[in-house]
Design a protein around this motif. Structure first.
Motif, mmCIF file in Angstrom:
data_model
loop_
_atom_site.group_PDB
_atom_site.id
_atom_site.type_symbol
_atom_site.label_atom_id
_atom_site.label_comp_id
_atom_site.label_asym_id
_atom_site.label_seq_id
_atom_site.Cartn_x
_atom_site.Cartn_y
_atom_site.Cartn_z
ATOM 1 N N SER A 41 0.730 -1.262 0.125
ATOM 2 C CA SER A 41 -0.195 0.233 -0.238
ATOM 3 C C SER A 41 0.969 1.290 0.251
ATOM 4 O O SER A 41 0.484 2.682 -0.342
ATOM 5 N N SER A 42 2.609 1.053 0.520
ATOM 6 C CA SER A 42 2.810 2.044 -0.005
ATOM 7 C C SER A 42 4.173 1.908 0.199
ATOM 8 O O SER A 42 5.415 2.201 0.056
ATOM 9 N N SER A 43 4.678 1.497 -0.948
ATOM 10 C CA SER A 43 5.549 0.399 -1.707
ATOM 11 C C SER A 43 5.923 0.751 -3.269
ATOM 12 O O SER A 43 4.789 1.193 -3.905
ATOM 13 N N LYS A 44 7.411 0.828 -4.003
ATOM 14 C CA LYS A 44 7.440 1.151 -4.705
ATOM 15 C C LYS A 44 7.180 -0.441 -5.895
ATOM 16 O O LYS A 44 7.110 -0.406 -7.592
ATOM 17 N N LEU A 45 7.174 -1.164 -5.137
ATOM 18 C CA LEU A 45 7.226 -2.190 -5.797
ATOM 19 C C LEU A 45 6.280 -2.993 -6.209
ATOM 20 O O LEU A 45 4.677 -2.140 -6.175
ATOM 21 N N GLU A 46 5.781 -3.283 -7.851
ATOM 22 C CA GLU A 46 4.562 -3.565 -8.323
ATOM 23 C C GLU A 46 4.687 -4.678 -8.706
ATOM 24 O O GLU A 46 3.420 -4.789 -8.618
ATOM 25 N N ARG A 47 5.217 -5.738 -8.434
ATOM 26 C CA ARG A 47 4.696 -7.444 -8.273
ATOM 27 C C ARG A 47 5.141 -7.852 -7.154
ATOM 28 O O ARG A 47 6.811 -8.222 -6.845
ATOM 29 N N VAL A 48 4.033 -9.073 -6.672
ATOM 30 C CA VAL A 48 5.024 -9.886 -5.975
ATOM 31 C C VAL A 48 4.258 -10.844 -6.078
ATOM 32 O O VAL A 48 3.147 -11.089 -6.318
ATOM 33 N N ILE A 49 5.170 -11.825 -6.081
ATOM 34 C CA ILE A 49 4.681 -13.222 -6.372
ATOM 35 C C ILE A 49 5.317 -14.514 -5.057
ATOM 36 O O ILE A 49 5.889 -14.259 -4.697
ATOM 37 N N PHE A 50 3.744 -14.981 -5.375
ATOM 38 C CA PHE A 50 3.483 -16.410 -3.722
ATOM 39 C C PHE A 50 3.705 -17.469 -4.838
ATOM 40 O O PHE A 50 3.099 -18.138 -5.842
ATOM 41 N N ASN A 51 5.300 -18.153 -4.912
ATOM 42 C CA ASN A 51 5.547 -19.288 -5.680
ATOM 43 C C ASN A 51 5.520 -20.473 -4.799
ATOM 44 O O ASN A 51 5.914 -20.526 -3.510
ATOM 45 N N VAL A 52 3.926 -21.535 -5.453
ATOM 46 C CA VAL A 52 4.209 -22.426 -4.286
ATOM 47 C C VAL A 52 4.863 -24.065 -5.129
ATOM 48 O O VAL A 52 4.728 -23.765 -6.373
ATOM 49 N N PHE A 53 4.964 -25.050 -4.351
ATOM 50 C CA PHE A 53 5.120 -26.441 -4.702
ATOM 51 C C PHE A 53 4.035 -27.250 -4.805
ATOM 52 O O PHE A 53 3.696 -28.277 -5.602
ATOM 53 N N LYS A 54 3.157 -27.518 -3.749
ATOM 54 C CA LYS A 54 2.763 -28.267 -3.660
ATOM 55 C C LYS A 54 0.943 -27.708 -3.491
ATOM 56 O O LYS A 54 1.095 -26.468 -3.729
ATOM 57 N N GLU A 55 0.571 -28.772 -4.094
ATOM 58 C CA GLU A 55 -1.651 -28.316 -4.638
ATOM 59 C C GLU A 55 -1.559 -28.173 -3.290
ATOM 60 O O GLU A 55 -2.430 -26.493 -3.553
ATOM 61 N N GLU A 56 -1.301 -27.894 -1.808
ATOM 62 C CA GLU A 56 -2.186 -27.866 -0.599
ATOM 63 C C GLU A 56 -2.106 -26.579 -0.682
ATOM 64 O O GLU A 56 -2.292 -25.618 -0.353
ATOM 65 N N ASP A 57 -0.722 -25.580 -1.057
ATOM 66 C CA ASP A 57 -0.344 -24.328 -0.761
ATOM 67 C C ASP A 57 -0.665 -23.384 -1.949
ATOM 68 O O ASP A 57 -1.139 -22.407 -1.757
ATOM 69 N N TYR A 58 -0.927 -24.174 -3.141
ATOM 70 C CA TYR A 58 -1.794 -23.277 -4.172
ATOM 71 C C TYR A 58 -3.082 -23.188 -3.920
ATOM 72 O O TYR A 58 -4.145 -21.650 -4.525
ATOM 73 N N ASN A 59 -3.850 -24.182 -3.167
ATOM 74 C CA ASN A 59 -5.248 -24.384 -2.935
ATOM 75 C C ASN A 59 -5.373 -23.060 -1.902
ATOM 76 O O ASN A 59 -6.367 -22.468 -1.814
ATOM 77 N N ILE A 60 -4.067 -22.973 -0.621
ATOM 78 C CA ILE A 60 -4.329 -21.837 0.160
ATOM 79 C C ILE A 60 -4.243 -20.317 0.321
ATOM 80 O O ILE A 60 -5.335 -20.079 0.123
ATOM 81 N N TYR A 61 -3.472 -20.420 -1.188
ATOM 82 C CA TYR A 61 -3.043 -19.131 -1.100
ATOM 83 C C TYR A 61 -4.285 -19.047 -2.237
ATOM 84 O O TYR A 61 -4.208 -17.597 -2.663
#
Length: 96
Positions: A71-91
């Motif tokens: 909300s107060s950053s110059k970053l344009e993109r953050v990626i959550f890289n997951v390996f497990k399907e469980e994590d994919y579903n959570i995110y």
């Protein structure tokens, strides 16, 4: 660039201090990325797996921390890289 961070190792239960340490991992990485002039950053599931931080709680901390930071950053993109399907579903659920 590679930014390395080490998250907390969880024993029998997650403490408030460990939650704050995990949050700090995300914040410090994003601050360093900005300092280096980067526009994006990708995160793995910090502290889950061998460090036994519960996946759902870790994801909640990650998403909330990144959302607040952006909300107060110059970053344009953050990626959550997951390996497990469980994590994919959570995110996927958290990011809807």
């Amino acid at each position: 660039h590679v930014i390395h961070t080490v998250g907390p190792i969880v024993g029998l239960e997650v403490t408030q201090r460990q939650k704050e340490e995990l949050k700090s991992c995300y914040i410090n990485c994003m601050k360093l990325a900005e300092k280096e002039g980067l526009k994006s950053i990708a995160f793995c599931c910090i502290s889950t797996g061998e460090f036994h931080f519960p996946n759902k709680l870790a994801a909640q901390i990650a998403v909330e921390t990144v959302d607040r930071y952006l909300s107060s950053s110059k970053l344009e993109r953050v990626i959550f890289n997951v390996f497990k399907e469980e994590d994919y579903n959570i995110y996927k659920k958290l990011l809807q």
